[in-house]
Each structure stands twice: as C-alpha cells, then as structure tokens.
Design a protein around this motif. Sequence first.
Motif, PDB file in Angstrom:
ATOM      1  N   PHE A 226      41.319  31.515  48.589  1.00 54.32           N
ATOM      2  CA  PHE A 226      40.594  32.870  48.633  1.00 54.32           C
ATOM      3  C   PHE A 226      39.919  32.898  49.884  1.00 54.32           C
ATOM      4  CE2 PHE A 226      41.155  31.528  44.423  1.00 54.32           C
ATOM      5  CZ  PHE A 226      41.561  32.731  43.773  1.00 54.32           C
ATOM      6  N   ASP A 227      39.575  34.457  50.370  1.00 56.09           N
ATOM      7  CA  ASP A 227      38.902  34.630  51.783  1.00 56.09           C
ATOM      8  C   ASP A 227      37.265  34.313  51.456  1.00 56.09           C
ATOM      9  OD1 ASP A 227      40.982  35.249  53.125  1.00 56.09           O
ATOM     10  OD2 ASP A 227      40.979  37.248  52.664  1.00 56.09           O
ATOM     11  N   THR A 228      36.918  34.617  50.160  1.00 57.63           N
ATOM     12  CA  THR A 228      35.279  34.427  49.934  1.00 57.63           C
ATOM     13  C   THR A 228      35.163  33.601  48.798  1.00 57.63           C
ATOM     14  OG1 THR A 228      34.878  36.093  48.314  1.00 57.63           O
ATOM     15  CG2 THR A 228      34.960  36.656  50.818  1.00 57.63           C
ATOM     16  N   ILE A 229      34.019  32.673  48.799  1.00 61.47           N
ATOM     17  CA  ILE A 229      33.600  31.859  47.497  1.00 61.47           C
ATOM     18  C   ILE A 229      33.662  32.772  46.310  1.00 61.47           C
ATOM     19  CG2 ILE A 229      31.152  31.700  48.264  1.00 61.47           C
ATOM     20  CD1 ILE A 229      32.729  28.757  47.022  1.00 61.47           C
ATOM     21  N   ASP A 230      32.876  34.005  46.698  1.00 58.24           N
ATOM     22  CA  ASP A 230      32.697  34.979  45.596  1.00 58.24           C
ATOM     23  C   ASP A 230      34.061  35.611  44.790  1.00 58.24           C
ATOM     24  OD1 ASP A 230      29.971  35.383  45.756  1.00 58.24           O
ATOM     25  OD2 ASP A 230      30.283  37.519  45.260  1.00 58.24           O
ATOM     26  N   ASP A 231      34.903  35.629  45.469  1.00 57.48           N
ATOM     27  CA  ASP A 231      36.202  36.221  45.092  1.00 57.48           C
ATOM     28  C   ASP A 231      36.891  34.791  44.012  1.00 57.48           C
ATOM     29  OD1 ASP A 231      36.183  38.494  46.268  1.00 57.48           O
ATOM     30  OD2 ASP A 231      37.537  37.909  47.832  1.00 57.48           O
ATOM     31  N   LEU A 349      28.413  31.812  38.595  1.00 57.55           N
ATOM     32  CA  LEU A 349      28.679  30.915  39.555  1.00 57.55           C
ATOM     33  C   LEU A 349      28.754  31.782  40.973  1.00 57.55           C
ATOM     34  CD1 LEU A 349      31.745  28.750  38.285  1.00 57.55           C
ATOM     35  CD2 LEU A 349      29.578  27.779  39.119  1.00 57.55           C
ATOM     36  N   PRO A 350      29.308  33.041  40.937  1.00 59.74           N
ATOM     37  CA  PRO A 350      29.315  33.770  42.215  1.00 59.74           C
ATOM     38  C   PRO A 350      27.688  33.821  42.504  1.00 59.74           C
ATOM     39  CG  PRO A 350      30.646  34.748  40.778  1.00 59.74           C
ATOM     40  CD  PRO A 350      29.598  33.712  40.041  1.00 59.74           C
ATOM     41  N   GLU A 351      26.711  34.103  41.838  1.00 59.81           N
ATOM     42  CA  GLU A 351      25.208  34.257  42.326  1.00 59.81           C
ATOM     43  C   GLU A 351      24.787  32.913  42.597  1.00 59.81           C
ATOM     44  OE1 GLU A 351      21.780  36.542  39.716  1.00 59.81           O
ATOM     45  OE2 GLU A 351      23.779  36.756  39.081  1.00 59.81           O
ATOM     46  N   LEU A 352      24.934  31.813  42.090  1.00 58.81           N
ATOM     47  CA  LEU A 352      24.514  30.503  42.270  1.00 58.81           C
ATOM     48  C   LEU A 352      25.024  29.982  43.700  1.00 58.81           C
ATOM     49  CD1 LEU A 352      23.263  27.591  41.149  1.00 58.81           C
ATOM     50  CD2 LEU A 352      25.438  26.989  40.800  1.00 58.81           C
TER      51      LEU A 352
END
Lengths: 460, 460
Positions: A226-231, A349-352
């Motif tokens: 993934f390009d971003t940890i959020d994704d 998880l994304p927020e963390l």
Amino acid sequence: MQESHKRFFQNLLGKDNVFFDEIHKRAYSYDATKNHYLPDGVLFPRNENDVSEILKYCNKENIIIIPRGSGSGFTGGALAVNGGIVLSFEKHMNKILEIDLENLVAVVEPGVINAKLQKVLSEYNLFYPPDPASMDYSSIGGNVSENAGGMRAAKYGITKDYVMALRAVLPNGEVIRAGKKTIKDVAGYNLAGILIASEGSLAVLTQITLKLVALPKIKKTAMGIFDTIDDAMNAVYKTLAKGVTPVSMEFLDQLSIQALELKFNKGLPVDAGAILIADVDGNVEESVEADLKILQENFLDSKAREFKIAKDEQEAADIWFARRNCSQSVAMYGKLKLNEDITVPRAKLPELLKGISEISKKYDFKIPCFGHAGDGNVHTNVMVSDKNNSELVAKGYEAVEEIFKLTVSLGGTLSGEHGIGISKAPFMKLAFNEAEMELMRNIKKAFDPNNILNPFKMGL
Amino acid sequence: MQESHKRFFQNLLGKDNVFFDEIHKRAYSYDATKNHYLPDGVLFPRNENDVSEILKYCNKENIIIIPRGSGSGFTGGALAVNGGIVLSFEKHMNKILEIDLENLVAVVEPGVINAKLQKVLSEYNLFYPPDPASMDYSSIGGNVSENAGGMRAAKYGITKDYVMALRAVLPNGEVIRAGKKTIKDVAGYNLAGILIASEGSLAVLTQITLKLVALPKIKKTAMGIFDTIDDAMNAVYKTLAKGVTPVSMEFLDQLSIQALELKFNKGLPVDAGAILIADVDGNVEESVEADLKILQENFLDSKAREFKIAKDEQEAADIWFARRNCSQSVAMYGKLKLNEDITVPRAKLPELLKGISEISKKYDFKIPCFGHAGDGNVHTNVMVSDKNNSELVAKGYEAVEEIFKLTVSLGGTLSGEHGIGISKAPFMKLAFNEAEMELMRNIKKAFDPNNILNPFKMGL
C-alpha cells in the motif's frame, strides 16, 4: 534468608531442588525486560504437593513467592522486585500429562514449553492456537498467567479462549480446581477466568487443561503493498467486517520496511507506506480460494498497489521473512527500543497510527510500528538514539506515555499481549479508575491476604 | 419496607418506576423454577446513574438487591429468597446502543432480549452465536449473568466467548469498566471474566459489549438414526475428533422419541435407541459438503441404521421439529419433571447415559434424556408420577443427586447452562471442596462486603 527457612525447603525438596547460591540467584534474576532483581533463592517443586507445602510455609512465614515460567516476559512479571523465592517449573513440572484425542483436550504442567506442545500435537494433526512470538521458549504456565496472544489471534483468539480448566494452589496451600474438560460449565464463579492473566499474583498454577483444534489442511499466504498506512489499515478492518477472518493479518509500516531492506536487501518496496501479510486457512480448497478472493477485493478496493498470493511454501516463507525479522531490524534506529504492545478496536487503527506519527514528529523520535493488525494489536517502538542520555530517555518515556493516552482515548488497552508487570504499572492510572484499582486490590486480598504471591505487580 | 426507603426510591426514580404494591411484588416473585418468593418492592432504573444511586443507598441501609432480567432462569437466580428489592431492566435499560459494523461488535443494555438483538443483527447479515432455548424472552443481562449456552455451542461456544467488555456498578455505587472492544486486552485482572456467570451476585451489569459473527451463507441439516444410545454417542465424539464441528449436534433418546411419536404422530422410529440431528454451516458449498461427508462416514461407522440430509428448508424444519418439541413431549411421563442440565466431556457421554439408565431402573423413574451432545450437555428429566406424594418426590431428588454424583465422577459439571441459583445449591458440595467454596465466598466479599447483592445463591 534465614537458615531455618533454607533447612525447611531442603528437607522438603531435597538439596538438588533448592538453591541459595549466587549463580542460581543471578540466573533467575532477569526476564526479557533486561531488568535484574536478585531473588533470595530458587526452588524447583517436583509436584503439586511440593507447591502446596512451600506456599503453606511461606504464607505462615511471610516469604514472598515469585512463580516463574521461562522468564521471557516483556513486563517484569517474573522479577523478584523486592526479593523473595523464585518458584520454577522448568526442572520437574514440565510434562504433557495427557493428549485426549476423544475430547480434543491436552492436560499439561505449567512448565511445558509452548512449541514442545505444538510439536507433539502436530503428530496428531492437532494444534493449540495461541502462538506468542516467544513460543519456542515460553511456557504454558507463563502464557496463561499473562494471557498470551500471538499471530493467529485474529481468527483463533488468545490463551483465555483455550483454557478449559486449571488446578492451582492458593497461598494458604489449599488446592483448587477451576473449570472442566467441557465447553459448558456454569457451576460457581468462573475461577479459571480470573486466574488467567493474573500474572501469578493470585494462585500458583499446577495443571492446565487446554482446548485443541484440528490442524486445517490448507494454508495460503497473501501480501498487499500500500502507498499509505491509512489505506492498509482500512483494508484490514474492511476485510474482517466482510466476514473473512484470516488466521493472521500482519502489518509493517514504512520505517520497518526500510529497516528490513537496509539489513537484508530482499527487494522490499522502500517507498511503500505499508505491507500487509495475511494467512488464510481451511480444509477445502474452494473455501480458502473464496476467502482469498474477498481478501483481494478488499485490498484492491483500499488502493493496494500490489496484491500477491504465494504460489508455494517457499514464496510464503519469503513473504513471512519480512514480518519475522521486523523486531531485530528496527533496532538500527536507536540504541534503546521502548516497545509497547498497545491494542485498539480494529477500525481505530488508521487513527492510532496517524496519532503515533504526530507523536513521532513532536518528540523527534523514530517510532517504527508493526504487528497484528487483524486484532488491532500494534507493536510500537520508540527508538532512543542514546540510552545513556537520561534526558533523552526520559523524553522517550514521555512519548510512550502519550502513545498510551492516545490508545486509551481510542477505546484501546495498555497491553494486548505482554501484561502489566512492573513496566506498565505506572500507566495503570491512565486506563483504570480508583474504583477499579481498589476492586483489583480486593480480589488480590481474597486470594492472597498476606500478599506473598508476586506482590508489587500491576500497580496494585 | 420503611417509608423513608420508599420515599428515597420515589424521589430518585419517580413514582412510575418504583412499586411496592402486591401486584408488582407478585409479578416479580417467580422465575422458570415456578418457585415464588415475594420481594419487598420492584424498581425500574432508567440508566447507570440510577443503578449507582440505588446501590449506594442500599449498601448503606443494608437492603438486599436482586438484579433481574426476564425471570426465565431455571435455578432461581432471580428469586428474592429472603426479600429485598428487585431491580428490573425490562422497562428502560433495554436498548441496543450500538451495532459497530467496522469492529463487528454490539453494545447493549442488560434488558435487551436475545432474540430482538438477533433480529436486528440479521439485517446486517450478522449474528450473536449464543442461543439459549429461552432466547425469545431471555435478556442479554441474564444470559451474561448465567453464562448461557444454547444449540450452537458445539461450534460457536457460549456467552463468555462473546463478552468483550462490561460496564457494571459495584454495591458501593462505583462504576467499573471491564474489558475493551478488542480481542486482546491483558491489562489488569480479567474482571469481565469473573462477572460472567456470577449470577448477579458481584455487581450490577449496565452495559455489555458483544462480539458478533458474520452469518454463514449456507446451513444444512442432517439426521442419523441409531439402534442404541451408545452408538449415537460414539458417533458424536468421533465426528468431532475428526475436526468437523457441526453448529449443533443434538440427540434424543428412545423415551424422548416415543413421547414425541405418541404426541405428534410424525412417523418417528419408536424402536430406535437414539436420533442425532446435526447442523453444518459454512460460506462455500464445497466446505459444507466436505463436512457432511465426514459426518456421514462417522455416523455410518458408528452403526447408524439411517442417515439423511435435509433436501430443503422444509425437510430441515421437519427434522428439527422433534428436537424442539422434546421438552413438552416427555412431560407425559409424570406430573413432576426434575430436569437438570448436566455436562460431561463429550467422550464420556456413552458412560453417562448408561449410568443414568441404571439409576432409572434402580429408582423406578422414567428418565428421558435429550440435549446438546456436541458439547456433552445432557438435559436429564427424572419424571415423578405424583407431585403430591412427598415420599416419591424425595426419591426423585435422590435419583437427581445420584445423577449429579455420576456426572462429577466422569469429570463433568452440575450445570452446563442453567447455573446454580438456589435449585442446585445443595449439590455444590458434590463438586467443590471447602477451599473452593471459601475462595468463592472471599471473592463475593471482595465485591460486596455487606452481602447485599443477590445473596443466598450458589451455596455461598
């Protein structure tokens, strides 16, 4: 240690099982925290009756007892922080007593090593799902006392989900039995439930009955980049919300990927924001394929730039190589690694991870993160460049405290796997109110009125 | 009840939520045991704060509080055996607070009815696995307090396997939070673990967080007919030991089959020793078919004289008709039914049922048995022909005690689903030693030092 105490233990256990020499005391003074606290002695009970006699005596004489598995704990649960006698199950109480194939249950002594049990079970095409990273050397008694998790928790749950029954000795020497070899047992209080995760502070476990599971015939490994940890984090909880529960769903963040690539040069994508690794299992090809398909759809929907299913065991091992070598690789970012096993509800998880990235900037520490995304359990590592710079180390702990606060504010817990012990005791007040702490102290008193069993732990 | 107490409750809750009249006291005096004990009053708290204020007051004034779900318990857990105030969650604290689709979690108040939750969840293709026979009217608060089981336990486990977190009020009025919306949480003692199955005697539950599961896409029903109960019980544990875990694996013995046939005339084989009914589920046709194949092999290997897979939902409903109507049908064997929910390790089922058959002969009672063979949970029914013949009734209870002794001797438990309450309290000494009883009393004291919360239950 008074001579009379020493004589009592020697008469009870024989000289070979009782040690007060410097070498033994040193050998049993540490755990995986690398802290050292010398105990006053080390005892190797041979059986439950020995444990009972030792506890009865120590309770009368007010001698502290520290039950100890393999000393692989990350939070100091087995450390003799105020002296006392270490009770080790390594030497004698380390036997698999029964593999009951008809009821799919194993009965073991506390000193049995997790991996040894797995090896024996695999001969029967069975397994015991909890697989902490320490499984090659950690004991089942320690696993139960800390309620160990592991890689397979997303699908199979954790230690408490597999403990059917316990035998244990109370500080007064009385033997109690908790639970049965049955899925259903609602007679009396759930004593097994409270003994699990009690960090050896309520009673000494002498026998553990575990639920076993048939080994699935098929296991497949998949990877997404993934390009971003959020994704990546979105892909995790979306997949799980669709009803697919991979055995494992592990993630590496960019810092972890870059450290791995620098160290091992395996061609990992150093510009990627995150890698997800998932294992899917089942007994039927079609069912595993169906799960992989849903996994792939949700990964691609969450903007995975690449999705790959391992063609064979070698490819699977190559994919897992990265995850297995994360912890040692990120060590390059600093001399001191303040690693914590915080856990939040999966969808947080994304927020963390966004919050941790801000804390990283604010305190100017690299904080590589990796771990068990499938169950929201993140291993965060605040990397301090100089462990002798006390100001810097103090700042490191400030960053850790801020991570804990963030975790709790997101509905998470201070510890997903490692327990509280002494390492996290100062942070208990972040997560528990005074009524909860007082209740825990009262429960401790109900089991151990003289406070001889592993005291000064968990902030109690 | 003193006027000052009445005024306190009325001021706190308003007149509409406080009742001391005969009708209310009668309405809340019974449960499924059909025993009656008049409480001193009935309160309907509106929220957690009300519960806290009520408990704080009652703790100070030494007023007994009986938390009550729907009064569907089989062991008298919700009975005011020595007076006291019933705290009912039926009227206000009966809301589903959250269905969290991202984390697959539901947050509910204690008064929510199990079936109502299931109905809402099914709209999202989700379910909450524990399904006690009382699910149409029993509350989640009661389910948690008794650690309810159900038909699906063989595969999906019981209530304790789905409670992730609780909010509860201690007798001193303090609110505690136990657990998190996370699979892993090992910070502090497992307070949720000890509150589950505590029969409302430790704290009053105010909020319950439950793990949810995606509804499997496919479910198939199979039936096997056996000449002997022994063959059927062997088929059960052999199938499970092969790694197939049917959702349900239910059995009917010959007496149950004959009663059903007399009552409903559905063409059941009255000469059969036992019928097994199994549901198998999954998301993929091939996986369900594979499980059914293993089921069939093991049934036939265990000498099933007939094996049948329901072709459609109607056939499945016809098969299940027998199991669902067991309890009412066996009532024809006597005016008084002493029914117990004993449970043994699965592989001990043949021995248990042989022993019960001997007890039946010895005491000259018909003892039809049916229930959840997949998890070793047998509903035994000692049928007493004349409930007004006190000598005969006493003999009935002797037979029950002998069944309990047999169960415990086989490694089983007094109760798989119903709890202890008052009905089974006299038998606690068969299953627990004095150290265990004393420990449970000490745990009760740790939570409830003044013994105001549902006292005189579980033989404590």
